[in-house]
Design an enzyme around this catalytic site. Structure first.
Site: not given
Ligand code: GUN
Length: 282
Positions: A54, A98, A121
């Protein structure tokens, strides 16, 4: 005729190119960089690798990426203090925590702490509620990417039977809500679903987000169906989806590959969400 393999990487690249221009425009207008703050607690290798990726994609797009790597034993209150400080920091436009978080931290509590207007998110229940009501809000990245792929390939959604396999808060449930908002007839399937094969055989579109290789086999696919595979599992050092790709390609009309499919759209949608978050209160 074998299915068209949807080139999600190309779709994502084109979207990122147009986002880059908007990001430069933002920087010019506001005299600051567009900024995403990411928090990771503990050293789970898959999460660390997602976060690194990311970060790389954000920097390539011209964003500032702040990553907070906190130790596994971080207390919930310490994490909340960090989130609160980012919530009020005018130089931070999006916040991503995350998951999974270590067991001693209540993910639901943390989700409530993320400022609604920086919640890229869609973790905060206020945003999740808006999503289910079909109101404008920041849409979670993977489900957003799934719907964008379907639109890019001009898939008809209205009145279509769509099966979503998986009921996670981050992919399955919001994907179902978004597809419902697009007037699809949506069935959510999960580990306790008794008649998965029958449901899939009557589905025009299958979206799978489970993380179980070869969950969807050839005998479950209606001829001409569109398949979006959002599952990712490492098998012998190789990333694989939920769908038996080699078999499915013979029956489906369109299918997304793994890797190089939904995943490439997720990070692109993240960038788009940070930009949207930055403009929410303008
Ligand atoms: N863990 C796995 N995929 C994601 C995601 O898209 N966002 C977040 N915050 N955690 C994750």
């Amino acid at each position: 005729m074998p299915a068209k393999v949807i080139d999600c990487k190309a779709i994502a690249k084109e979207i990122r190119e147009s986002l880059k221009m908007k990001i430069r425009e933002f920087e010019h207008r506001r005299g600051m960089k567009l900024c995403l703050a990411t928090i990771i607690v503990g050293g789970d290798p898959a999460s660390v690798s997602y976060v690194r990726n990311k970060e790389k994609v954000c920097i390539e797009a011209g964003l500032k990426s702040l990553t907070y790597e906190l130790p596994e034993e971080t207390k919930e209150e310490e994490l909340i203090e960090l989130i609160k400080s980012l919530n009020v920091n005018p130089e931070v436009h999006g916040i991503l925590v995350q998951v999974p978080l270590p067991k001693h931290i209540d993910e639901d509590h943390i989700a409530n702490m993320i400022a609604v207007h920086k919640d890229v998110d869609c973790f905060n229940p206020i945003n999740a509620g808006k999503l289910y009501r079909g109101e404008k809000c920041l849409i979670p990245c993977t489900p957003k990417g799934i719907v964008r792929i379907l639109k890019e390939v001009n898939a008809e959604l209205t009145g279509k039977n769509v099966a979503v396999i998986g009921r996670s808060n981050i992919v399955g449930k919001p994907a179902a809500a978004l597809l419902l908002n697009e007037n699809a007839t949506v069935t959510i399937c999960h580990s306790k679903t008794k008649n998965l094969k029958a449901i899939l055989l009557s589905s025009d579109i299958i979206v799978s987000a489970v993380g179980r290789p070869k969950l969807v086999t050839k005998d479950m696919i209606k001829e001409g169906a569109i398949i979006i595979d959002a599952g990712t599992t490492m098998v012998d050092g190789r990333l694989v989806g939920d769908v038996d790709f080699e078999a499915a390609i013979e029956l489906a009309s369109m299918i997304t590959p793994v890797p190089g499919g939904v995943g490439s759209m997720t990070t692109t949608m993240l960038i788009e969400n940070v930009l949207e978050a930055a403009y929410i209160y303008e």
